[in-house]
Design an enzyme around this catalytic site. Structure first.
Site, mmCIF file in Angstrom:
data_model
loop_
_atom_site.group_PDB
_atom_site.id
_atom_site.type_symbol
_atom_site.label_atom_id
_atom_site.label_comp_id
_atom_site.label_asym_id
_atom_site.label_seq_id
_atom_site.Cartn_x
_atom_site.Cartn_y
_atom_site.Cartn_z
ATOM 1 C CD GLU A 179 -30.791 -51.141 9.879
ATOM 2 O OE1 GLU A 179 -30.675 -51.122 11.223
ATOM 3 O OE2 GLU A 179 -29.884 -51.922 9.023
ATOM 4 C CG ASP A 210 -30.189 -52.045 3.586
ATOM 5 O OD1 ASP A 210 -30.855 -52.109 4.514
ATOM 6 O OD2 ASP A 210 -29.019 -51.246 3.908
#
Length: 413
Positions: free
Chosen positions: A175, A80
């Site tokens: 994350e 991400d």
């Protein structure tokens, strides 16, 4: 080197921005686009036991090629990108043989990446640098790490003469919003230890990080016609401002470094009746960390006492939640895993930069979940914004570090 460039660009051009306001995992559906692509690529290069679960956590195995017992190790990165700056429609620019001068990211908007401001650029004179076009972030955090791990595994598969034990790789969603390890199955991963490839400049090796908490403070007010508001109106926005002004002015990200902690206001929204302030709290020292959390509560309590009579209740409600803790406590008992990474860098002519992370990685949470997990450089700079860049040579060196760690772990004692 072109192979690394092509692979990296194929990843960063897929939008994987995460969303802290979502309750799902992954927090955005578009993260699945890259997740599925990575699964197919892992299979294509010859990795085994490639799996993806219902939350988009990816794992794969490179089997051992030695006939003696070797610790199972892992390499982990996240796919991400941060919601702090847009990651949609990324158009990377490739600057070959960088001359040490200004890099024009966007001529129309006069956006320039200059070594006069970003002095680290000068380290990479003569190298190939990948930048943004000035309108998005780049996504080297942490698609550089994914590029490096997959490229290293591919290299080991193509060079069976390099001896290594069983290696596990893992790629996680979310994350950047602090949830990357929340649903990571450590038992399934089955490694004795791992490394996150999520650091910045070449040479970074980190096993300390911030203790972290997030705070949401909600301020209440009373709206009255401003012409008749004397002694009646309570403006929640002004109370929020009083709260912020009470935080230590020198203890903010832009004025701290090294082991110094901070308070960081990340968002504010409101009206006369209600205002919300979002805050993050960071400190490497656990005792100072606890004091910081208590200060947030203390300021809120003092505001409540001040306005109690006029408002008739609490005007400030502070919610403080721990996010992650300093992994040093979990890594120090197994410092040989840091020593291996340090030796790998030195063997490759890289000077290790061992310093605390002024942030957190999946590794900090994983270390507390039973998987000690130091952090290694991925090569990028200026994460989370339009000035982000990554030298291709740094990514190549990270690939070599992964391969060398695999070799060193498999050495017969």
């Amino acid at each position: 080197m072109q192979h690394i460039i092509d692979r990296f660009i194929s990843y960063v051009t897929v939008d994987t921005e995460s969303d802290p306001n979502s309750d799902t995992t992954p927090s955005t559906a578009k993260q699945w686009d890259l997740a599925h692509k990575l699964v197919e690529e892992l299979k294509a290069i010859g990795m085994e036991d490639v799996t993806i679960d219902e939350h988009a956590y990816i794992m794969a195995t490179l089997p051992s090629n030695v006939d003696y017992e070797v610790p199972v190790i892992g390499f982990i990165s996240h796919f991400d990108t941060t919601p702090d700056f847009t990651g949609a429609n990324i158009k990377p620019q490739i600057i070959k043989d960088y001359d040490g001068g200004d890099i024009v990211l966007n001529k129309e908007q006069d956006i320039i990446l200059s070594p006069s401001y970003f002095k680290d650029l000068l380290q990479y004179k003569g190298q190939t640098i990948i930048t943004t076009d000035g309108t998005t972030l780049l996504g080297a955090d942490d698609k550089a790490g994914i590029t490096e791990i997959i490229t290293a595994m591919e290299y080991l598969i193509q060079h069976p003469e390099i001896k290594h034990g069983k290696i596990r790789v893992g790629f996680t969603p979310d994350e950047e919003i602090g949830r990357g390890a929340h649903k990571f199955d450590v038992a399934k991963f089955g490694a004795e230890w791992a490394y996150t490839m999520d650091g910045s400049q070449i040479g970074e090796l980190e096993y300390e990080n911030f203790n972290a908490a997030g705070a949401k403070i909600t301020f209440k007010g009373k709206s009255v016609h401003p012409g008749y508001a004397r002694g009646k109106m309570i403006n929640s926005m002004l109370i929020a401002n009083k709260f912020i002004s009470r935080l230590p002015k020198e203890e903010v990200p832009e004025k701290t470094t090294g082991y110094e902690g901070f308070f960081h206001v990340t968002g504010i929204s409101g009206s006369i009746e209600e205002t919300t302030v979002q805050l993050i709290i960071r400190d490497h020292d656990s005792k100072k960390f606890e004091k910081r959390k208590k200060l947030v509560k203390k300021i809120a309590d003092e505001l409540n006492r001040k306005y109690q009579k006029q408002y008739g209740g609490d005007v400030a409600v502070a919610e403080v939640k721990d996010q992650y803790f300093n992994m040093r406590e979990k890594v120090e008992p197994v410092m040989h895993i840091v020593d291996i990474a340090e030796r790998a860098m030195r063997d490759l002519g890289i000077t290790p930069i061992i310093k605390p992370i002024r942030g957190g990685t999946d590794g900090s949470q994983l270390s507390y979940m039973g998987l000690p997990c130091p952090n290694i450089f991925a090569g990028g700079h200026n994460f989370h914004g339009k000035y982000e860049y990554v030298p291709v040579e740094s990514m190549q060196k990270a690939v070599e570090v992964i391969v060398r760690i695999a070799e060193l772990t498999a050495e017969k004692k």
